[in-house]
Design a protein around this motif. Structure first.
Motif, PDB file in Angstrom:
ATOM      1  N   ASP A 171      -4.153   4.584  -6.723  1.00 12.71           N
ATOM      2  CA  ASP A 171      -5.206   4.392  -5.725  1.00 12.71           C
ATOM      3  C   ASP A 171      -5.480   2.894  -5.565  1.00 12.71           C
ATOM      4  OD1 ASP A 171      -7.450   4.346  -4.127  1.00 12.71           O
ATOM      5  OD2 ASP A 171      -8.681   5.557  -5.476  1.00 12.71           O
ATOM      6  N   PRO A 172      -5.168   2.300  -4.403  1.00 14.29           N
ATOM      7  CA  PRO A 172      -5.385   0.863  -4.207  1.00 14.29           C
ATOM      8  C   PRO A 172      -6.839   0.432  -4.408  1.00 14.29           C
ATOM      9  CG  PRO A 172      -4.067   1.758  -2.413  1.00 14.29           C
ATOM     10  CD  PRO A 172      -4.558   2.919  -3.234  1.00 14.29           C
ATOM     11  N   SER A 173      -7.792   1.321  -4.212  1.00 11.07           N
ATOM     12  CA  SER A 173      -9.205   0.951  -4.368  1.00 11.07           C
ATOM     13  C   SER A 173      -9.585   0.728  -5.833  1.00 11.07           C
ATOM     14  CB  SER A 173     -10.111   2.011  -3.747  1.00 11.07           C
ATOM     15  OG  SER A 173     -10.066   3.211  -4.491  1.00 11.07           O
ATOM     16  N   THR A 174      -8.719   1.120  -6.780  1.00 11.57           N
ATOM     17  CA  THR A 174      -9.008   0.918  -8.203  1.00 11.57           C
ATOM     18  C   THR A 174      -8.504  -0.436  -8.704  1.00 11.57           C
ATOM     19  OG1 THR A 174      -6.946   1.943  -8.940  1.00 11.57           O
ATOM     20  CG2 THR A 174      -8.855   3.399  -8.645  1.00 11.57           C
TER      21      THR A 174
ATOM     22  N   THR B  89       0.833  -1.205   0.000  1.00 10.74           N
ATOM     23  CA  THR B  89       0.000   0.000   0.000  1.00 10.74           C
ATOM     24  C   THR B  89       0.865   1.251   0.000  1.00 10.74           C
ATOM     25  OG1 THR B  89      -1.737  -1.177   1.179  1.00 10.74           O
ATOM     26  CG2 THR B  89      -1.842   1.218   1.214  1.00 10.74           C
TER      27      THR B  89
ATOM     28  N   ASP C 200      -8.116  -4.682  -8.711  1.00 14.36           N
ATOM     29  CA  ASP C 200      -8.918  -5.869  -8.440  1.00 14.36           C
ATOM     30  C   ASP C 200      -8.046  -7.105  -8.606  1.00 14.36           C
ATOM     31  OD1 ASP C 200      -8.747  -6.387 -11.191  1.00 14.36           O
ATOM     32  OD2 ASP C 200     -10.742  -5.616 -11.607  1.00 14.36           O
TER      33      ASP C 200
ATOM     34  N   LYS D 240       0.815   4.125  -2.901  1.00 14.32           N
ATOM     35  CA  LYS D 240       0.546   5.533  -2.600  1.00 14.32           C
ATOM     36  C   LYS D 240       1.690   6.432  -3.067  1.00 14.32           C
ATOM     37  CE  LYS D 240      -2.742   4.803   1.086  1.00 14.32           C
ATOM     38  NZ  LYS D 240      -3.084   5.010   2.488  1.00 14.32           N
TER      39      LYS D 240
END
Length: 59
Positions: A12-15, A3, A17, A7
């Protein structure tokens, strides 16, 4: 650590999968004192619905 590398690379780690592969030439843990690392994210193509799953063997 992953992570933190994402950063620092403005990713963005939320993008990401399950199709994403993260590549980095190193990290602060494995190369102490180094402050710059090339980091890339590669998104693999999804499998076709008709194609059977392929097995893999690692040596």
């Amino acid at each position: 650590m992953t992570t933190k590398l994402l950063k620092l690379a403005n990713i963005d780690p939320s993008t990401l999968d399950e199709r994403c592969v993260i590549l980095s030439e190193g990290c602060p843990t494995c190369i102490p004192g180094e402050t710059s690392f090339t980091t890339q994210v590669v998104r693999l193509n999804s499998e076709k619905e008709d194609a059977p799953p392929m097995s893999a063997v690692a040596n």
